[in-house]
Motif scaffolding. Structure first.
Motif, PDB file in Angstrom:
ATOM      1  N   LEU A 123      66.213  73.483  67.112  1.00  0.00           N
ATOM      2  CA  LEU A 123      65.902  74.179  67.732  1.00  0.00           C
ATOM      3  C   LEU A 123      64.841  74.596  66.592  1.00  0.00           C
ATOM      4  CD1 LEU A 123      64.089  76.228  69.858  1.00  0.00           C
ATOM      5  CD2 LEU A 123      66.105  77.587  68.311  1.00  0.00           C
ATOM      6  N   LEU A 124      64.963  74.827  65.161  1.00  0.00           N
ATOM      7  CA  LEU A 124      64.254  75.495  64.150  1.00  0.00           C
ATOM      8  C   LEU A 124      64.634  74.505  62.718  1.00  0.00           C
ATOM      9  CD1 LEU A 124      65.151  78.739  64.229  1.00  0.00           C
ATOM     10  CD2 LEU A 124      63.091  77.950  64.737  1.00  0.00           C
ATOM     11  N   GLY A 125      65.243  73.261  62.546  1.00  0.00           N
ATOM     12  CA  GLY A 125      64.904  72.020  61.431  1.00  0.00           C
ATOM     13  C   GLY A 125      65.833  72.807  60.820  1.00  0.00           C
ATOM     14  N   LEU A 126      67.042  73.949  61.108  1.00  0.00           N
ATOM     15  CA  LEU A 126      67.756  74.717  59.585  1.00  0.00           C
ATOM     16  C   LEU A 126      68.759  73.821  59.646  1.00  0.00           C
ATOM     17  CD1 LEU A 126      68.463  78.161  60.246  1.00  0.00           C
ATOM     18  CD2 LEU A 126      67.182  77.400  59.161  1.00  0.00           C
ATOM     19  N   ASP A 127      69.179  74.155  58.248  1.00  0.00           N
ATOM     20  CA  ASP A 127      70.946  72.967  57.341  1.00  0.00           C
ATOM     21  C   ASP A 127      71.938  73.774  59.110  1.00  0.00           C
ATOM     22  OD1 ASP A 127      74.023  73.003  56.450  1.00  0.00           O
ATOM     23  OD2 ASP A 127      72.394  71.744  55.529  1.00  0.00           O
ATOM     24  N   PRO A 128      72.680  72.729  59.633  1.00  0.00           N
ATOM     25  CA  PRO A 128      73.725  73.233  60.046  1.00  0.00           C
ATOM     26  C   PRO A 128      74.655  74.223  59.857  1.00  0.00           C
ATOM     27  CG  PRO A 128      73.147  70.709  60.459  1.00  0.00           C
ATOM     28  CD  PRO A 128      72.630  71.563  59.019  1.00  0.00           C
ATOM     29  N   LYS A 129      74.705  74.193  58.441  1.00  0.00           N
ATOM     30  CA  LYS A 129      75.968  74.971  57.388  1.00  0.00           C
ATOM     31  C   LYS A 129      75.500  76.221  57.475  1.00  0.00           C
ATOM     32  CE  LYS A 129      79.496  72.983  56.021  1.00  0.00           C
ATOM     33  NZ  LYS A 129      80.910  73.217  56.906  1.00  0.00           N
ATOM     34  N   TRP A 130      73.981  76.833  57.170  1.00  0.00           N
ATOM     35  CA  TRP A 130      72.756  77.846  57.546  1.00  0.00           C
ATOM     36  C   TRP A 130      72.893  78.480  59.340  1.00  0.00           C
ATOM     37  CZ3 TRP A 130      72.740  81.709  53.723  1.00  0.00           C
ATOM     38  CH2 TRP A 130      72.252  80.932  52.397  1.00  0.00           C
ATOM     39  N   GLY A 131      72.648  77.388  59.972  1.00  0.00           N
ATOM     40  CA  GLY A 131      72.673  77.842  61.751  1.00  0.00           C
ATOM     41  C   GLY A 131      73.742  78.392  61.841  1.00  0.00           C
ATOM     42  N   GLY A 132      75.152  77.694  61.304  1.00  0.00           N
ATOM     43  CA  GLY A 132      76.013  78.115  61.850  1.00  0.00           C
ATOM     44  C   GLY A 132      76.271  79.679  61.443  1.00  0.00           C
ATOM     45  N   ALA A 133      76.292  79.778  59.964  1.00  0.00           N
ATOM     46  CA  ALA A 133      76.606  80.805  59.622  1.00  0.00           C
ATOM     47  C   ALA A 133      75.395  82.037  60.134  1.00  0.00           C
ATOM     48  CB  ALA A 133      76.276  81.131  58.308  1.00  0.00           C
ATOM     49  N   ILE A 134      74.421  81.959  60.539  1.00  0.00           N
ATOM     50  CA  ILE A 134      73.391  82.296  60.661  1.00  0.00           C
ATOM     51  C   ILE A 134      74.051  83.458  62.028  1.00  0.00           C
ATOM     52  CG2 ILE A 134      71.194  83.451  61.961  1.00  0.00           C
ATOM     53  CD1 ILE A 134      70.010  82.064  59.378  1.00  0.00           C
ATOM     54  N   SER A 135      74.290  82.263  63.086  1.00  0.00           N
ATOM     55  CA  SER A 135      74.832  82.882  64.649  1.00  0.00           C
ATOM     56  C   SER A 135      76.461  83.330  64.328  1.00  0.00           C
ATOM     57  CB  SER A 135      74.949  81.062  64.931  1.00  0.00           C
ATOM     58  OG  SER A 135      73.758  80.093  64.941  1.00  0.00           O
ATOM     59  N   ALA A 136      77.161  83.124  63.807  1.00  0.00           N
ATOM     60  CA  ALA A 136      77.898  83.295  63.722  1.00  0.00           C
ATOM     61  C   ALA A 136      77.928  85.360  63.267  1.00  0.00           C
ATOM     62  CB  ALA A 136      80.002  83.315  62.717  1.00  0.00           C
ATOM     63  N   LEU A 137      77.321  85.298  63.128  1.00  0.00           N
ATOM     64  CA  LEU A 137      77.102  87.351  61.714  1.00  0.00           C
ATOM     65  C   LEU A 137      76.455  88.002  63.580  1.00  0.00           C
ATOM     66  CD1 LEU A 137      75.454  86.713  58.762  1.00  0.00           C
ATOM     67  CD2 LEU A 137      77.456  87.872  59.179  1.00  0.00           C
ATOM     68  N   ILE A 138      75.210  86.877  63.685  1.00  0.00           N
ATOM     69  CA  ILE A 138      74.521  87.311  65.309  1.00  0.00           C
ATOM     70  C   ILE A 138      75.690  87.657  66.462  1.00  0.00           C
ATOM     71  CG2 ILE A 138      72.898  86.845  67.053  1.00  0.00           C
ATOM     72  CD1 ILE A 138      71.572  85.748  64.808  1.00  0.00           C
ATOM     73  N   ALA A 139      77.032  86.825  66.897  1.00  0.00           N
ATOM     74  CA  ALA A 139      77.747  86.454  67.373  1.00  0.00           C
ATOM     75  C   ALA A 139      78.960  88.023  67.022  1.00  0.00           C
ATOM     76  CB  ALA A 139      78.462  85.211  67.396  1.00  0.00           C
ATOM     77  N   ILE A 140      79.223  88.838  66.329  1.00  0.00           N
ATOM     78  CA  ILE A 140      79.380  89.220  65.271  1.00  0.00           C
ATOM     79  C   ILE A 140      79.191  91.067  66.301  1.00  0.00           C
ATOM     80  CG2 ILE A 140      80.830  90.929  63.873  1.00  0.00           C
ATOM     81  CD1 ILE A 140      81.136  87.896  62.296  1.00  0.00           C
ATOM     82  N   GLY A 141      77.373  90.774  65.510  1.00  0.00           N
ATOM     83  CA  GLY A 141      76.741  91.594  66.401  1.00  0.00           C
ATOM     84  C   GLY A 141      76.316  92.263  67.833  1.00  0.00           C
ATOM     85  N   ILE A 142      76.497  90.900  67.944  1.00  0.00           N
ATOM     86  CA  ILE A 142      76.791  91.359  70.340  1.00  0.00           C
ATOM     87  C   ILE A 142      77.874  91.785  70.583  1.00  0.00           C
ATOM     88  CG2 ILE A 142      76.608  89.561  72.193  1.00  0.00           C
ATOM     89  CD1 ILE A 142      75.001  87.710  70.380  1.00  0.00           C
ATOM     90  N   PHE A 143      78.840  91.029  69.870  1.00  0.00           N
ATOM     91  CA  PHE A 143      80.288  91.463  70.563  1.00  0.00           C
ATOM     92  C   PHE A 143      80.373  93.203  69.775  1.00  0.00           C
ATOM     93  CE2 PHE A 143      84.929  92.566  69.917  1.00  0.00           C
ATOM     94  CZ  PHE A 143      85.096  92.230  70.929  1.00  0.00           C
ATOM     95  N   SER A 144      79.833  93.442  68.749  1.00  0.00           N
ATOM     96  CA  SER A 144      79.736  94.767  68.414  1.00  0.00           C
ATOM     97  C   SER A 144      79.599  95.977  69.423  1.00  0.00           C
ATOM     98  CB  SER A 144      79.726  94.868  67.200  1.00  0.00           C
ATOM     99  OG  SER A 144      80.972  94.413  66.459  1.00  0.00           O
ATOM    100  N   SER A 145      78.554  95.180  69.469  1.00  0.00           N
ATOM    101  CA  SER A 145      76.721  95.837  70.348  1.00  0.00           C
ATOM    102  C   SER A 145      76.935  95.757  71.851  1.00  0.00           C
ATOM    103  CB  SER A 145      75.628  95.619  70.109  1.00  0.00           C
ATOM    104  OG  SER A 145      74.524  96.667  71.005  1.00  0.00           O
ATOM    105  N   LYS A 146      77.720  96.865  72.822  1.00  0.00           N
ATOM    106  CA  LYS A 146      77.207  96.875  74.881  1.00  0.00           C
ATOM    107  C   LYS A 146      76.168  96.461  75.128  1.00  0.00           C
ATOM    108  CE  LYS A 146      82.120  97.472  74.611  1.00  0.00           C
ATOM    109  NZ  LYS A 146      83.552  96.976  74.803  1.00  0.00           N
ATOM    110  N   ARG A 147      75.305  97.009  74.868  1.00  0.00           N
ATOM    111  CA  ARG A 147      73.675  97.093  74.926  1.00  0.00           C
ATOM    112  C   ARG A 147      73.369  95.579  74.710  1.00  0.00           C
ATOM    113  NH1 ARG A 147      70.065 102.553  73.883  1.00  0.00           N
ATOM    114  NH2 ARG A 147      68.742 100.863  75.419  1.00  0.00           N
ATOM    115  N   ALA A 148      73.819  94.262  73.528  1.00  0.00           N
ATOM    116  CA  ALA A 148      73.393  94.226  73.111  1.00  0.00           C
ATOM    117  C   ALA A 148      73.582  92.636  73.909  1.00  0.00           C
ATOM    118  CB  ALA A 148      73.358  93.755  71.708  1.00  0.00           C
ATOM    119  N   GLY A 149      75.059  92.997  74.305  1.00  0.00           N
ATOM    120  CA  GLY A 149      75.664  92.257  75.058  1.00  0.00           C
ATOM    121  C   GLY A 149      75.481  91.654  76.406  1.00  0.00           C
ATOM    122  N   VAL A 150      74.859  92.330  77.527  1.00  0.00           N
ATOM    123  CA  VAL A 150      74.540  92.688  78.576  1.00  0.00           C
ATOM    124  C   VAL A 150      72.998  92.101  78.322  1.00  0.00           C
ATOM    125  CG1 VAL A 150      73.264  93.939  79.993  1.00  0.00           C
ATOM    126  CG2 VAL A 150      75.226  95.528  79.272  1.00  0.00           C
ATOM    127  N   ALA A 151      72.183  92.301  77.494  1.00  0.00           N
ATOM    128  CA  ALA A 151      70.745  91.599  77.294  1.00  0.00           C
ATOM    129  C   ALA A 151      71.319  90.178  77.123  1.00  0.00           C
ATOM    130  CB  ALA A 151      69.593  92.788  76.297  1.00  0.00           C
TER     131      ALA A 151
END
Length: 414
Positions: A123-151
């Motif tokens: 999508l953005l040309g990011l290095d897969p390691k950085w992309g994976g790290a950013i995505s995992a942190l986003i997943a943690i944020g999504i799981f921690s927020s019920k409202r974000a999870g619905v969206a």
């Protein structure tokens, strides 16, 4: 030994809420079965085997059919989680099953984070390691927020529709040899047991085996009164995922058959993205990256949630808060391992499918035994003989495939 506690049935639900629960279970099973692992595995094996990979697709659909009908039926009738059913059928095996699913889910989640990295790379040309790290942190944020999870749930549905449209488009424009693919589906020129074990593991192995069934359990859709609806939901999910698997295969087969070279070995290899770029250009690459990322984020959360649900076999009274914390820790550990390993993300996604394919026959064997010898767990329900026979045959087949493919699968870690 402490007797397992059955999950109580919910109050009689309205037709609307019952349909919503069944749809959620189908969606969870389908998104788990067509996640980043299956997408990457399909691209990798189609590149290696060509049209002969069609047989592995057919085998995965048939095995999926037998596994899900048995697992969903038994969980629905017993009103118990998989590990509790195993302990009740054969004392002690529930703990073994829980450990295997949690370990397999951990490896699967490492691969899912890798898949999210591949998505952001496309999508953005990011290095897969950085992309994976950013995505995992986003997943943690999504799981921690019920409202974000619905969206995100709504965004995932939109991404899923987009994926279907894009895949159909690529399958048409790439002009795959449909006749040859159909012939190889039933009379393959090559049968690779490691490939079949891997693709089965990536679609119905490990935690995926129990994700939809546990979702039904959480929603109270249990008991013989819900059995008909549960069976229809299982069949619907299998049909949808089966069609999508074959269409995705045809899309990539068309690209491969046109002589496009796809890298499946390099450290930065992203086989599926290369195929979609070849067929649909830069736009196709970017859209595919977004779809793969959404699929991976869903799988990161789903794998962690379902895997952690098995810890209740060790501690019955664990609180929801403690489970949430355990899920976040699970994702964090997956991220840490992903960051430090040197195995390419695409290769890891293929390996975790194989690993969970090796785990599948263990749990399935326990469930088939429960269906055969412990009808008391299901209120004396008379289990269909045809389904039991199919279950035994699939057990034997998956054990044999595991025996034949264990070496090649672990060789992927190289």
């Amino acid at each position: 030994m402490e007797q397992p506690t059955a999950v109580p049935s919910a109050d009689p639900a309205s037709g609307k809420s019952r349909r919503a629960a069944l749809t959620a279970a189908v969606f969870l099973m389908a998104t788990s079965a067509i996640g980043p692992g299956f997408i990457t595995q399909t691209a990798t094996f189609t590149t290696k085997l060509g049209a002969a990979f069609a047989f592995a697709i057919l085998a995965s659909i048939l095995i999926d059919f037998v596994v899900q009908l048995n697992i969903w039926r038994i969980v629905t009738l017993t009103r118990m989680r998989a590990s509790d059913i195993a302990n009740a059928a054969i004392p002690g095996t529930g703990y073994i099953l829980a450990i295997l699913v949690i370990v397999g889910g951990l490896f699967f989640n490492i691969g899912n984070i890798g898949g999210s990295g591949l998505g952001l790379n496309a999508l953005l040309g990011l290095d897969p390691k950085w992309g994976g790290a950013i995505s995992a942190l986003i997943a943690i944020g999504i799981f921690s927020s019920k409202r974000a999870g619905v969206a995100v749930d709504k965004a995932i549905i939109g991404a899923g529709v987009l994926m279907i449209i894009l895949t159909l488009y690529v399958a048409i424009v790439s002009q795959p040899p449909v006749g040859k693919a159909m012939f190889e589906t039933f009379i393959p020129s090559t049968i690779d047991f490691a490939t079949i074990t891997t693709i089965v593991g990536g679609t119905v192995g490990g935690y995926i085996t129990y994700s939809g069934a546990h979702r039904l359990l959480d929603k109270g859709q249990t008991g013989i009164e819900n059995l008909g609806a549960v069976n229809r939901a299982a069949l619907s999910g299998i049909a949808v995922t089966g069609i999508m698997r074959y269409v995705l295969f045809l899309a990539i087969l068309g690209v491969v058959s046109a002589g496009v070279a796809i890298d499946v070995s390099g450290k930065g290899a992203n086989p599926a993205a290369q195929a979609f770029q070849a067929a649909a250009g830069e736009f196709g690459l970017r859209i595919f990256g977004a779809v793969l990322w959404f699929a991976a984020i869903t799988s990161v959360i789903g794998a962690a949630y379902t895997s952690v649900s098995f810890i209740t076999v060790f501690k019955k009274d664990i609180s929801d808060r403690a489970r949430d914390i355990a899920t976040i820790i699970f994702i964090t550990i997956s991220l840490f391992v992903y960051v430090i390993i040197t195995t390419p993300p695409a290769q890891m996604l293929v390996f975790v499918g194989g690993l969970n394919g090796l785990i599948l026959p263990i749990g399935l064997s326990i469930f088939i035994y429960a269906a055969w010898a412990r009808s008391d767990l299901m209120g004396g329900y008379r289990y269909p003989r045809w389904l039991l026979v199919l279950g035994v045959l699939v057990c034997a087949l998956t054990w044999y495939m595991g025996y034949k493919s264990i070496g090649p699968i672990f060789a992927l870690l190289g």
